[in-house]
Each structure stands twice: as C-alpha cells, then as structure tokens.
Design a protein around this motif. Structure first.
Motif, PDB file in Angstrom:
ATOM      1  N   GLY A  21     -12.854   4.564  -1.108  1.00 34.84           N
ATOM      2  CA  GLY A  21     -12.053   4.444   0.108  1.00 34.84           C
ATOM      3  C   GLY A  21     -10.597   4.700  -0.239  1.00 34.84           C
ATOM      4  N   GLU A  22      -9.816   5.020   0.799  1.00 39.33           N
ATOM      5  CA  GLU A  22      -8.401   5.350   0.578  1.00 39.33           C
ATOM      6  C   GLU A  22      -7.634   4.176  -0.016  1.00 39.33           C
ATOM      7  OE1 GLU A  22      -6.805   7.829   4.298  1.00 39.33           O
ATOM      8  OE2 GLU A  22      -8.564   6.615   4.728  1.00 39.33           O
ATOM      9  N   SER A  23      -6.532   4.490  -0.628  1.00 36.24           N
ATOM     10  CA  SER A  23      -5.651   3.478  -1.192  1.00 36.24           C
ATOM     11  C   SER A  23      -5.294   2.431  -0.121  1.00 36.24           C
ATOM     12  CB  SER A  23      -4.395   4.188  -1.689  1.00 36.24           C
ATOM     13  OG  SER A  23      -3.479   3.247  -2.117  1.00 36.24           O
ATOM     14  N   GLY A  24      -5.398   1.167  -0.495  1.00 32.85           N
ATOM     15  CA  GLY A  24      -5.050   0.083   0.419  1.00 32.85           C
ATOM     16  C   GLY A  24      -6.208  -0.438   1.248  1.00 32.85           C
ATOM     17  N   CYS A  25      -7.421   0.112   1.076  1.00 33.01           N
ATOM     18  CA  CYS A  25      -8.537  -0.309   1.929  1.00 33.01           C
ATOM     19  C   CYS A  25      -9.186  -1.599   1.440  1.00 33.01           C
ATOM     20  CB  CYS A  25      -9.575   0.808   2.064  1.00 33.01           C
ATOM     21  SG  CYS A  25     -10.512   1.108   0.559  1.00 33.01           S
ATOM     22  N   GLY A  26      -8.806  -2.086   0.253  1.00 31.34           N
ATOM     23  CA  GLY A  26      -9.324  -3.384  -0.192  1.00 31.34           C
ATOM     24  C   GLY A  26     -10.264  -3.331  -1.382  1.00 31.34           C
ATOM     25  N   LYS A  27     -10.307  -2.224  -2.086  1.00 31.55           N
ATOM     26  CA  LYS A  27     -11.243  -2.089  -3.219  1.00 31.55           C
ATOM     27  C   LYS A  27     -10.882  -3.038  -4.361  1.00 31.55           C
ATOM     28  CE  LYS A  27     -10.208   2.281  -3.816  1.00 31.55           C
ATOM     29  NZ  LYS A  27      -9.119   2.384  -2.821  1.00 31.55           N
ATOM     30  N   THR A  28      -9.620  -2.996  -4.785  1.00 30.75           N
ATOM     31  CA  THR A  28      -9.183  -3.871  -5.877  1.00 30.75           C
ATOM     32  C   THR A  28      -9.344  -5.338  -5.494  1.00 30.75           C
ATOM     33  OG1 THR A  28      -7.630  -2.256  -6.765  1.00 30.75           O
ATOM     34  CG2 THR A  28      -7.156  -4.564  -7.252  1.00 30.75           C
ATOM     35  N   THR A  29      -8.973  -5.658  -4.277  1.00 33.98           N
ATOM     36  CA  THR A  29      -9.095  -7.046  -3.818  1.00 33.98           C
ATOM     37  C   THR A  29     -10.557  -7.483  -3.838  1.00 33.98           C
ATOM     38  OG1 THR A  29      -7.138  -6.741  -2.439  1.00 33.98           O
ATOM     39  CG2 THR A  29      -8.527  -8.646  -1.945  1.00 33.98           C
ATOM     40  N   THR A  30     -11.462  -6.610  -3.431  1.00 32.05           N
ATOM     41  CA  THR A  30     -12.886  -6.932  -3.487  1.00 32.05           C
ATOM     42  C   THR A  30     -13.305  -7.223  -4.930  1.00 32.05           C
ATOM     43  OG1 THR A  30     -13.358  -5.539  -1.569  1.00 32.05           O
ATOM     44  CG2 THR A  30     -15.221  -6.055  -3.014  1.00 32.05           C
TER      45      THR A  30
ATOM     46  N   TYR B 258      -7.870 -12.982   2.797  1.00 28.56           N
ATOM     47  CA  TYR B 258      -6.660 -12.822   3.600  1.00 28.56           C
ATOM     48  C   TYR B 258      -5.477 -13.281   2.757  1.00 28.56           C
ATOM     49  CZ  TYR B 258      -9.473 -12.523   7.959  1.00 28.56           C
ATOM     50  OH  TYR B 258     -10.338 -12.168   8.954  1.00 28.56           O
ATOM     51  N   PHE B 259      -4.474 -12.429   2.620  1.00 28.78           N
ATOM     52  CA  PHE B 259      -3.257 -12.814   1.898  1.00 28.78           C
ATOM     53  C   PHE B 259      -2.173 -13.176   2.909  1.00 28.78           C
ATOM     54  CE2 PHE B 259      -5.059  -9.551  -1.087  1.00 28.78           C
ATOM     55  CZ  PHE B 259      -5.284 -10.388  -2.168  1.00 28.78           C
ATOM     56  N   PRO B 260      -1.431 -14.245   2.658  1.00 33.21           N
ATOM     57  CA  PRO B 260      -0.297 -14.527   3.543  1.00 33.21           C
ATOM     58  C   PRO B 260       0.744 -13.422   3.402  1.00 33.21           C
ATOM     59  CG  PRO B 260      -0.309 -16.028   1.650  1.00 33.21           C
ATOM     60  CD  PRO B 260      -1.556 -15.197   1.554  1.00 33.21           C
TER      61      PRO B 260
ATOM     62  N   SER C  23      -2.185  -0.780   9.771  1.00 32.62           N
ATOM     63  CA  SER C  23      -1.861  -1.913   8.910  1.00 32.62           C
ATOM     64  C   SER C  23      -2.983  -2.949   8.914  1.00 32.62           C
ATOM     65  CB  SER C  23      -0.578  -2.578   9.409  1.00 32.62           C
ATOM     66  OG  SER C  23      -0.503  -3.881   8.894  1.00 32.62           O
ATOM     67  N   PRO C  24      -3.320  -3.469   7.735  1.00 34.18           N
ATOM     68  CA  PRO C  24      -4.335  -4.521   7.673  1.00 34.18           C
ATOM     69  C   PRO C  24      -3.809  -5.869   8.190  1.00 34.18           C
ATOM     70  CG  PRO C  24      -3.523  -4.027   5.456  1.00 34.18           C
ATOM     71  CD  PRO C  24      -2.860  -3.056   6.391  1.00 34.18           C
ATOM     72  N   VAL C  25      -2.506  -5.932   8.534  1.00 33.79           N
ATOM     73  CA  VAL C  25      -1.975  -7.161   9.147  1.00 33.79           C
ATOM     74  C   VAL C  25      -2.394  -7.186  10.611  1.00 33.79           C
ATOM     75  CG1 VAL C  25       0.123  -8.438   9.745  1.00 33.79           C
ATOM     76  CG2 VAL C  25      -0.011  -7.198   7.559  1.00 33.79           C
TER      77      VAL C  25
ATOM     78  N   VAL D 280      -1.221 -12.684   8.284  1.00 30.12           N
ATOM     79  CA  VAL D 280      -2.007 -12.441   7.076  1.00 30.12           C
ATOM     80  C   VAL D 280      -2.381 -10.968   6.945  1.00 30.12           C
ATOM     81  CG1 VAL D 280      -3.018 -14.747   6.886  1.00 30.12           C
ATOM     82  CG2 VAL D 280      -4.178 -13.006   8.267  1.00 30.12           C
ATOM     83  N   VAL D 281      -2.545 -10.539   5.711  1.00 32.07           N
ATOM     84  CA  VAL D 281      -3.105  -9.224   5.430  1.00 32.07           C
ATOM     85  C   VAL D 281      -4.605  -9.414   5.306  1.00 32.07           C
ATOM     86  CG1 VAL D 281      -3.161  -7.276   3.820  1.00 32.07           C
ATOM     87  CG2 VAL D 281      -1.061  -8.620   4.062  1.00 32.07           C
ATOM     88  N   LYS D 282      -5.352  -8.765   6.188  1.00 34.95           N
ATOM     89  CA  LYS D 282      -6.812  -8.877   6.105  1.00 34.95           C
ATOM     90  C   LYS D 282      -7.322  -7.827   5.121  1.00 34.95           C
ATOM     91  CE  LYS D 282      -7.060 -10.827  10.690  1.00 34.95           C
ATOM     92  NZ  LYS D 282      -7.394 -10.638  12.114  1.00 34.95           N
ATOM     93  N   ALA D 283      -7.160  -8.141   3.839  1.00 33.05           N
ATOM     94  CA  ALA D 283      -7.422  -7.147   2.791  1.00 33.05           C
ATOM     95  C   ALA D 283      -8.904  -6.860   2.642  1.00 33.05           C
ATOM     96  CB  ALA D 283      -6.837  -7.620   1.466  1.00 33.05           C
ATOM     97  N   VAL D 284      -9.715  -7.910   2.748  1.00 29.85           N
ATOM     98  CA  VAL D 284     -11.173  -7.765   2.705  1.00 29.85           C
ATOM     99  C   VAL D 284     -11.709  -8.680   3.789  1.00 29.85           C
ATOM    100  CG1 VAL D 284     -13.267  -8.140   1.341  1.00 29.85           C
ATOM    101  CG2 VAL D 284     -11.201  -7.275   0.223  1.00 29.85           C
TER     102      VAL D 284
HETATM  103  N1  LIG Z   1      -1.749 -10.076  -3.972  1.00 30.19           N
HETATM  104  C1  LIG Z   1      -1.576  -9.547  -2.766  1.00 30.19           C
HETATM  105  N2  LIG Z   1      -0.780 -10.143  -1.829  1.00 30.19           N
HETATM  106  C2  LIG Z   1      -0.624  -9.617  -0.607  1.00 30.19           C
HETATM  107  N3  LIG Z   1      -1.209  -8.476  -0.189  1.00 30.19           N
HETATM  108  C3  LIG Z   1      -1.999  -7.834  -1.055  1.00 30.19           C
HETATM  109  C4  LIG Z   1      -2.226  -8.322  -2.384  1.00 30.19           C
HETATM  110  N4  LIG Z   1      -3.081  -7.456  -3.028  1.00 30.19           N
HETATM  111  C5  LIG Z   1      -3.347  -6.484  -2.143  1.00 30.19           C
HETATM  112  N5  LIG Z   1      -2.724  -6.701  -0.960  1.00 30.19           N
HETATM  113  C6  LIG Z   1      -2.818  -5.878   0.259  1.00 30.19           C
HETATM  114  O1  LIG Z   1      -4.197  -5.844   0.593  1.00 30.19           O
HETATM  115  C7  LIG Z   1      -4.589  -4.544   1.029  1.00 30.19           C
HETATM  116  C8  LIG Z   1      -5.698  -4.033   0.117  1.00 30.19           C
HETATM  117  O2  LIG Z   1      -5.140  -3.758  -1.168  1.00 30.19           O
HETATM  118  P1  LIG Z   1      -6.023  -3.310  -2.409  1.00 30.19           P
HETATM  119  O3  LIG Z   1      -7.195  -4.216  -2.528  1.00 30.19           O
HETATM  120  O4  LIG Z   1      -5.112  -3.227  -3.577  1.00 30.19           O
HETATM  121  O5  LIG Z   1      -6.513  -1.876  -1.962  1.00 30.19           O
HETATM  122  P2  LIG Z   1      -7.092  -0.656  -2.840  1.00 30.19           P
HETATM  123  O6  LIG Z   1      -7.464  -1.177  -4.181  1.00 30.19           O
HETATM  124  O7  LIG Z   1      -8.256  -0.149  -2.043  1.00 30.19           O
HETATM  125  O8  LIG Z   1      -5.994   0.360  -2.902  1.00 30.19           O
HETATM  126  C9  LIG Z   1      -3.323  -3.703   1.016  1.00 30.19           C
HETATM  127  O9  LIG Z   1      -2.775  -3.729   2.299  1.00 30.19           O
HETATM  128  C10 LIG Z   1      -2.438  -4.424   0.037  1.00 30.19           C
HETATM  129  O10 LIG Z   1      -1.081  -4.207   0.321  1.00 30.19           O
END
Ligand SMILES: Nc1ncnc2c1ncn2[C@@H]1O[C@H](COP(=O)(O)OP(=O)(O)O)[C@@H](O)[C@H]1O
Ligand SMILES: [Mg+2]
Length: 326
Positions: free
Chosen positions: A50-59, A16-18, A280-282, A29-33
């Motif tokens: 998964g679509e852009s923004g679904c949390g892949k990079t964050t995972t 979760y990102f603030p 929105s993931p918020v 919070v953004v519930k990214a994963v």
């Molecule tokens: N460092 C961060 N701080 C706050 N929000 C973030 C951060 N990184 C990603 N997010 C948010 O988390 C969600 C998932 O992002 P991300 O993991 O980049 O998705 P993907 O890689 O699937 O496109 C998005 O809503 C993105 O805006």
C-alpha cells in the motif's frame, strides 16, 4: 480462540495515535490502523502493500507490541499476547527495519550490536559461545568474523541491512516483520537481499510479514498478499490470485502502476489510474475510505463501510461494487 493454522494472527487490530498539539477536548487522532484482521501461517510470507502512510509499519510494529494496540487482539502460536509480558515473545518475534542507517547504533561495533541481542535473551553459555554465535550469524548473512569489529558507517547500505538481519536472526526467531527491508537499498542489490530472505526462510522455517509499498517486490517472495489503504485492509489473496485476478479497484490501480518491465501483469488487468492524493487518516472519508479516489464510487460508498467478504476461497475484499468493477 484463534485458528491454530496461524503462527501470528491479529483480530480487529486498531492503532490510533493522538495528534500532537490537538486540544484536549478535541481529542484528534490519527487512525493509522483501523480494524484490520489477518493471519500468517507457519512458514509462509504474507506480503503487505500500500502507499506510503497507509499504516503498514504501524501494523507491523503493533503486532509486535512495539506500540500498544488501541484495541483488537494479537495471537502468537495460539497464545493471546495482547496483554502479556512480551519479553519471551521478543525472542520469537523480530523485526528488520526499513532504514539500515537509522536502525543500527553508530557507536557500537557490529559484534556488539549482535551480541546485545544475544545477551538480552541470555542465549550464550560463555564468552566464547557468544563470540561463536556472533560469527556464525554473520556468516549466515554473508559477512565474516572480521566484520564483527567494525562500525556500521564502514559498511555499504546492503551490508548494513545484512547486519540488521543478523541481529534479528541472532536470537533464533520464528517470525520476522520485514519492514520494507530493501526500499532504502540500491535497486541493483535489492534482489540479492530479497533472495537472502527467501533462502533464510527455507533453511530456518521462518515466517514473515513482508512489507513493501511496491507490489512488484513482494509478489515473488509472498505466498499471500494483503493490500492496505488508509488504515484498512482492502483485499487479501494468494499472491498469484492477487496479481492476476484482483477484484478491488485500489489493488487494480496498484497493478496498473507496475511499469512495463512487467507487461504481463499490467496487461491482464483493467487499467485504473488514480487521481488525487490519499486523504488524511485524521479525518478519513465516511463509508469506504477509498471512495474519494475510486472511479466507481456512489452514494452507497459514502454512506456505508463495505463489508470484508470472502469473494472466492481464501480471497477477501471490501468493496460495495465488485460486480461493476469486475
Ligand atoms: N508514532 C506515531 N505517532 C503519530 N502518528 C503516526 C505515528 N506513526 C505513524 N503515524 C501516522 O500513521 C499513519 C500510518 O503510518 P505508517 O504506519 O508509518 O504508514 P506506512 O508504513 O504504510 O508508510 C501515517 O499517517 C503516519 O503519519
Ligand atoms: Mg512504513
């Protein structure tokens, strides 16, 4: 304890990102994963789509602890690494970034970029050894010793990504998060780079988490594929099984979206075209997060989160209405 057949495993991973600018008492919070669990077997490629923004990079970044997890556990080769000093694991667990332009320091030569990785982990016995290693890893990715003295801007996108791959390989990792490593490249060279990842894996026994927003890129390189939607894993199966016998309506919609270049795949699956945008993931929808875009959704989906179930051996999905959908 973790299951030892996995090199990397996450259990109930949460990130979760603030939200910037949200007031203290609101604590948005953004519930990214959100509560994602999976394992990656030694030597395999797990695709993550998964679509852009679904949390892949964050995972990917959280399982490398480039971001500290909000909760959940991370294991590497049987060790719980959720709280440990990561330095020894940084060598074993590397990442190749999506954007080869942004991820290489423009003021450093390619030799210095790769040398820096070697230095961090004290992998060179001497200056000569260091130089030999740099040249050797450049040749592994199809570049040569002359390239070591050049700067990133002197390279094409594809070559830059090869430098990014060389930097990851320079420390002899066992596992690499490949975060959309070909998405920023010309379509004409995407296949070359994907093939290189495959060849490197065979030669070095590497294990990959291979992230892509497009199923058509990962289905060939992946042994298994996980599908994410709005911070959740919705389906996970063997690559062939997922491509031809997906059970989750969201996965089916992704497969419907694969263009006619791949008619076999799209024909075998019931066509589902999604309407609307990802919420929105918020403030994700209650119950099943996919319900606001799902043609099968009803009150149950709004009231209750679907359980992550094994629908057949090794095939997992989270959906209340698998019977209706399939
Ligand atoms: N460092 C961060 N701080 C706050 N929000 C973030 C951060 N990184 C990603 N997010 C948010 O988390 C969600 C998932 O992002 P991300 O993991 O980049 O998705 P993907 O890689 O699937 O496109 C998005 O809503 C993105 O805006
Ligand atoms: Mg991403």
């Amino acid at each position: 304890m973790m299951d030892n057949k996995y090199l990397v495993e996450v259990q109930n991973l949460q990130q979760y990102f603030p939200v910037a600018g949200s007031k203290l008492f609101e604590k948005k919070v953004v519930k990214a994963v959100d509560n994602v669990s999976f394992g990656i077997k030694k030597g395999e490629t797990l695709g993550l789509v998964g679509e852009s923004g679904c949390g892949k990079t964050t995972t990917g970044r959280t399982l490398l602890r480039l971001y500290e997890p909000t909760s959940g556990k991370i294991f590497f080769d049987g060790q719980d690494i959720t709280k440990v000093n990561m330095l020894p694991y940084r060598q074993k667990m590397q990442i190749v970034f999506q954007d080869p332009y942004a991820s290489l320091d423009p003021r450093m030569t390619v030799g210095d970029i790769i040398g820096e990785a070697i230095d961090i982990h004290h992998l060179a016995a001497s200056k000569k050894d260091r130089q030999d290693q740099i040249i050797s890893v450049l040749s592994t990715v199809g570049l040569n010793s002359e390239h070591a003295n050049r700067y990133p801007h002197e390279f094409s996108g594809g070559q830059r990504q090869r430098v990014g791959i060389a930097r990851a390989l320079a420390v002899n990792p066992q596992f690499i998060v490949c975060d959309e490593p070909v998405s920023a490249l010309d379509v004409s060279i995407q296949a070359q780079v994907v093939n290189m990842f495959e060849k490197l894996q065979e030669e070095m026994g590497l294990t990959y988490l291979f992230i892509a927003h497009d199923l058509s890129i990962v289905k060939h390189i992946s042994n298994r594929i996980g599908v994410m939607y709005l911070g959740k894993m919705v389906e996970l199966a063997d690559s062939y099984e997922l491509t031809f016998h997906s059970v989750h309506p969201y996965t089916k919609s992704l497969i419907s979206a694969i263009p006619i270049a791949d008619p076999e795949t799209s024909r075998k699956s019931k066509r589902i075209v999604l309407e609307g945008d990802v919420p929105s993931p918020v403030n994700p929808p209650s119950g099943c997060r996919f319900r606001t875009r799902c043609p099968y959704a009803d009150e149950l989906c709004a009231a209750q989160e679907p359980e992550w179930k094994e629908v057949s051996t090794g095939h997992y999905a989270a959906c209340h209405h698998l019977d209706k959908v399939n």
